[in-house]
Write a protein that holds these residues in place. Structure first.
Motif, PDB file in Angstrom:
ATOM      1  N   UNK A 319      44.927  60.302  29.430  1.00  0.00           N
ATOM      2  CA  UNK A 319      45.966  59.443  28.862  1.00  0.00           C
ATOM      3  C   UNK A 319      47.277  59.520  29.647  1.00  0.00           C
ATOM      4  N   UNK A 322      48.437  56.105  30.749  1.00  0.00           N
ATOM      5  CA  UNK A 322      48.775  55.308  29.556  1.00  0.00           C
ATOM      6  C   UNK A 322      50.133  55.740  29.020  1.00  0.00           C
ATOM      7  N   UNK A 323      50.339  57.070  28.956  1.00  0.00           N
ATOM      8  CA  UNK A 323      51.605  57.589  28.426  1.00  0.00           C
ATOM      9  C   UNK A 323      52.763  57.189  29.345  1.00  0.00           C
ATOM     10  N   UNK A 326      53.496  53.563  28.754  1.00  0.00           N
ATOM     11  CA  UNK A 326      54.071  53.403  27.416  1.00  0.00           C
ATOM     12  C   UNK A 326      55.512  53.912  27.394  1.00  0.00           C
ATOM     13  N   UNK A 327      55.768  55.022  28.086  1.00  0.00           N
ATOM     14  CA  UNK A 327      57.121  55.587  28.115  1.00  0.00           C
ATOM     15  C   UNK A 327      58.086  54.609  28.787  1.00  0.00           C
ATOM     16  N   UNK A 330      58.601  51.619  26.452  1.00  0.00           N
ATOM     17  CA  UNK A 330      59.413  51.976  25.294  1.00  0.00           C
ATOM     18  C   UNK A 330      60.877  52.132  25.665  1.00  0.00           C
ATOM     19  N   UNK A 331      61.128  52.834  26.777  1.00  0.00           N
ATOM     20  CA  UNK A 331      62.515  53.039  27.219  1.00  0.00           C
ATOM     21  C   UNK A 331      63.164  51.702  27.560  1.00  0.00           C
ATOM     22  N   UNK A 333      62.393  48.748  26.340  1.00  0.00           N
ATOM     23  CA  UNK A 333      62.640  48.025  25.072  1.00  0.00           C
ATOM     24  C   UNK A 333      63.898  48.546  24.388  1.00  0.00           C
ATOM     25  N   UNK A 334      64.007  49.878  24.347  1.00  0.00           N
ATOM     26  CA  UNK A 334      65.166  50.508  23.714  1.00  0.00           C
ATOM     27  C   UNK A 334      66.449  50.134  24.438  1.00  0.00           C
ATOM     28  N   UNK A 335      66.407  50.187  25.765  1.00  0.00           N
ATOM     29  CA  UNK A 335      67.591  49.849  26.564  1.00  0.00           C
ATOM     30  C   UNK A 335      67.953  48.385  26.344  1.00  0.00           C
ATOM     31  N   UNK A 337      67.330  46.587  23.670  1.00  0.00           N
ATOM     32  CA  UNK A 337      67.900  46.441  22.323  1.00  0.00           C
ATOM     33  C   UNK A 337      69.361  46.895  22.315  1.00  0.00           C
ATOM     34  N   UNK A 338      69.637  48.005  23.005  1.00  0.00           N
ATOM     35  CA  UNK A 338      71.007  48.518  23.061  1.00  0.00           C
ATOM     36  C   UNK A 338      71.909  47.546  23.822  1.00  0.00           C
ATOM     37  N   UNK A 341      72.839  44.766  21.641  1.00  0.00           N
ATOM     38  CA  UNK A 341      73.856  45.209  20.673  1.00  0.00           C
ATOM     39  C   UNK A 341      75.235  45.235  21.324  1.00  0.00           C
ATOM     40  N   UNK A 342      75.303  45.721  22.551  1.00  0.00           N
ATOM     41  CA  UNK A 342      76.585  45.758  23.284  1.00  0.00           C
ATOM     42  C   UNK A 342      77.125  44.336  23.489  1.00  0.00           C
ATOM     43  N   UNK A 345      78.494  42.974  20.345  1.00  0.00           N
ATOM     44  CA  UNK A 345      79.775  43.609  20.035  1.00  0.00           C
ATOM     45  C   UNK A 345      80.888  43.004  20.895  1.00  0.00           C
TER      46      UNK A 345
ATOM     47  N   UNK B  20      54.406  57.095  22.037  1.00  0.00           N
ATOM     48  CA  UNK B  20      55.392  57.317  23.106  1.00  0.00           C
ATOM     49  C   UNK B  20      56.307  56.106  23.249  1.00  0.00           C
ATOM     50  N   UNK B  21      55.714  54.912  23.291  1.00  0.00           N
ATOM     51  CA  UNK B  21      56.534  53.705  23.456  1.00  0.00           C
ATOM     52  C   UNK B  21      57.478  53.539  22.263  1.00  0.00           C
ATOM     53  N   UNK B  24      60.309  56.304  22.177  1.00  0.00           N
ATOM     54  CA  UNK B  24      61.334  56.096  23.204  1.00  0.00           C
ATOM     55  C   UNK B  24      62.143  54.828  22.939  1.00  0.00           C
ATOM     56  N   UNK B  25      61.473  53.822  22.411  1.00  0.00           N
ATOM     57  CA  UNK B  25      62.169  52.584  22.050  1.00  0.00           C
ATOM     58  C   UNK B  25      63.274  52.884  21.047  1.00  0.00           C
ATOM     59  N   UNK B  28      65.954  55.434  22.673  1.00  0.00           N
ATOM     60  CA  UNK B  28      66.838  54.781  23.647  1.00  0.00           C
ATOM     61  C   UNK B  28      67.720  53.765  22.937  1.00  0.00           C
ATOM     62  N   UNK B  29      67.134  53.047  21.984  1.00  0.00           N
ATOM     63  CA  UNK B  29      67.892  52.043  21.244  1.00  0.00           C
ATOM     64  C   UNK B  29      69.070  52.652  20.507  1.00  0.00           C
ATOM     65  N   UNK B  32      71.656  54.583  23.339  1.00  0.00           N
ATOM     66  CA  UNK B  32      72.388  53.706  24.251  1.00  0.00           C
ATOM     67  C   UNK B  32      73.300  52.715  23.529  1.00  0.00           C
TER      68      UNK B  32
END
Lengths: 353, 219
Positions: A319, A322-323, A326-327, A330-331, A333-335, A337-338, A341-342, A345, B20-21, B24-25, B28-29, B32
């Motif tokens: 895996x 895959x990990x 996925x990491x 995910x990172x 997607x998170x970035x 989304x942030x 948001x910025x 704002x 994991x996804x 981290x989503x 990080x969300x 950040x």
């Protein structure tokens, strides 16, 4: 030897006493977990049985099954072959060869139509018209279809015949399949193992000779008497498993002390066979007793289930990749989304200003 | 064995990918996001921001003495199942093998029977936590489906693990498969429910600690 002769008569002629015969029947009955009262019925059934015609087809195989069975201890296949059954065709054991051998097979099929047993070891290659294993110029598929057509029952001996075995292992270049995939409308019994236990083979034929039926089977068409419990259930190292005492390598102190081999990839907990109770070589030993974990050879696709030395509790796929993906996803997607948001704002602040 | 093959292969791979996804989503969300700057001068004697954060994380491991009596059961019960879960996950030999296969890291295992006993206590504590949630009038009003789902996802691997270890109720390969599938379900749910507190608690508690210590308040 006249085919019409009863087995009881034959054994008497050979000097085998009624007592010895009953002893054998009792042993077989207990081996197959049948009630003690059945031993007498089994002995009577066997005594009245006529010699059973058996045609043995060796298809895509290594002859290990035959080696195992012919080198077994009592009650052995030799006993069965030479005392109980009429082995009319078997590449390795028969004296005849070539066209004479094929003629013997056809003669047996003709004379015992609807009554003979077909024993098969080896899988059947089906790719490219089945050309990867040919006997007397005929593909295994063709010979199997012809031979089983008027058989009373088919016994698949060994994991290759029962489940496809090693020839079917990924990527299965010959398109190997189990006997059950090609035989329909006939009772098929599987006696898997690489090689299978001779007692299971002997017990199945004895049951058929005694009662005229096949023994009780499990979901994979294996005789419950021999495949009803896992290796782990009967393993003498089980107490170490319960206590959490595991050998870490094949030559460490734990291994020398006979600790459980679970961590070294033993598949005993998920393997149904009688190795741990009946053992091999006349009850001398079995793989785990010799220091190696069970490889699960009597189970379907045992070769492709994540490796022989990978512990059961571990995943079977790598895996890491895959990990990694996925990491990153995910990172990102998170970035994202942030960042949104910025942006919101900033636009809100601009409107307020 | 087919179910076990699926559990050990495809199911675990998908579960890890989602875990994991998703984690981290969310992480990080949150991390950040734009920070609200505090332009006020720090209260005299206020510790550095990071120290304030760490202090809050550690101090809030136990309730303030005014609340100890009222929250005694919840606090102790929570410690029991949190520590129990940690010991079961990281102490049982088959689990260590699972982790070793993933990371290459390994350590000595606890005796299986001991871990089994801890598992039973953990299960009892988890049942206690659910009972409290159902009985406590305020907590019951605050609870929603996600909370019960988080409880279920936590308790299922414990139950199935106990059954697999004791070979109870079904064939071992089925029990093991169901256990691994329950772990896969936990991993999939983890980022989307309150189980995420396992990662976020330090950040949320630390952020509160930073703000309050800046104002000279010990939380």
């Amino acid at each position: 030897m006249p085919e019409a002769m009863l087995l009881g008569d034959l054994l008497r002629q050979m000097g085998i006493s009624r007592r010895a015969f009953l002893k054998y029947a009792s042993y077989m009955a207990s081996l197959m977990a049948l009630p003690p009262s059945v031993a007498g019925v089994m002995a009577d059934g066997l005594a009245k049985a006529r010699r059973q015609a058996v045609i043995w087809l060796s298809l895509q195989e290594c002859t290990g099954c035959t080696e195992s069975l012919t080198r077994s201890f009592s009650p052995s296949l030799e006993d069965l072959i030479f005392d109980f059954i009429s082995l009319d065709y078997h590449h390795t054991l028969q004296a005849a060869s070539g066209e004479a051998a094929e003629a013997a097979r056809r003669q047996s099929m003709r004379e015992n139509r609807g009554k003979y047993l077909v024993v098969v070891d080896g899988s059947v290659p089906t790719a490219d018209g089945g050309v990867y294993s040919v006997i007397a110029g005929r593909t295994n598929m063709d010979m199997l279809a012809e031979t089983v057509e008027h058989a009373a029952a088919v016994i698949a001996v060994g994991t290759c015949a029962s489940f496809g075995g090693l020839p079917q292992a990924d990527p299965n270049p010959t398109g190997a399949v189990a006997i059950t995939k090609l035989v329909s409308g006939k009772p098929v019994i599987n006696i898997p193992g690489c090689p299978p236990m001779p007692q299971a083979m002997a017990g199945t034929i004895t049951h058929f000779l005694s009662f005229g039926t096949l023994p009780e089977l499990d979901a994979l068409q294996r005789p419950r008497a021999f495949f009803g419990e896992t290796i782990h259930d009967r393993c003498y190292r089980r107490s170490f498993y319960e206590r959490g005492m595991f050998a870490k390598s094949f030559d460490d102190e734990g291994a020398r002390q006979g600790w459980c081999l679970y961590e070294l990839g033993c598949k005993g907990p998920v393997t149904y066979n009688a190795c741990a109770s009946l053992k091999w070589n006349g009850g001398v030993s079995f793989p785990i007793q010799s220091g190696h974990g069970c490889i699960g050879c009597s189970e379907p696709r045992f070769w492709d289930r994540g490796g022989l030395y990978r512990p059961l509790s571990a995943g079977t796929t790598d895996v890491g990749k895959v990990i990694g993906i996925a990491a990153a996803a995910g990172a990102a997607l998170g970035a994202g989304a942030a960042a949104l948001a910025r942006q919101r704002r900033a636009s809100t602040s601009a409107k307020e200003a | 064995m087919e179910l076990l093959d699926f559990a050990r292969g495809t199911a675990l791979a998908i579960a890890f990918a989602v875990f994991v996804a998703g984690t981290l989503w969310r992480l990080a969300g949150v991390l950040l996001l734009p920070r609200i700057r505090d332009f006020s001068p720090a209260r005299e004697g206020a510790p550095p921001a990071m120290l304030g954060a760490v202090r809050a994380v550690l101090r809030r491991m136990w309730p303030r003495k005014e609340f100890v009596q009222a929250t005694m059961f919840a606090t102790i019960n929570s410690y029991v199942f949190h520590i129990g879960l940690a010991l079961v996950v990281f102490g049982l030999a088959p689990h260590i093998l699972f982790i070793r296969n993933l990371t290459g890291l390994a350590w000595p295992a606890l005796p299986s029977n001991l871990v089994f006993g801890i598992g039973v206590i953990t299960l009892a504590a988890l049942v206690g936590a659910l009972a409290r949630r159902l009985v406590h009038p305020v907590l019951r009003l605050l609870s929603h489906t996600g909370d019960y789902l988080s409880w279920l996802m936590t308790v299922l691997p414990v139950i199935t693990g106990l059954l697999a270890t004791s070979h109870l109720g079904a064939r071992y390969e089925t029990l093991l498969a169901v256990h691994i599938l329950s772990v896969a379900a936990l991993l999939v749910w983890f980022p989307f429910g309150k189980l995420m507190h396992a990662v976020l608690f330090a950040f949320s508690r630390g952020a509160t600690g930073m703000r309050f210590s800046h104002r000279g308040v010990n939380v």
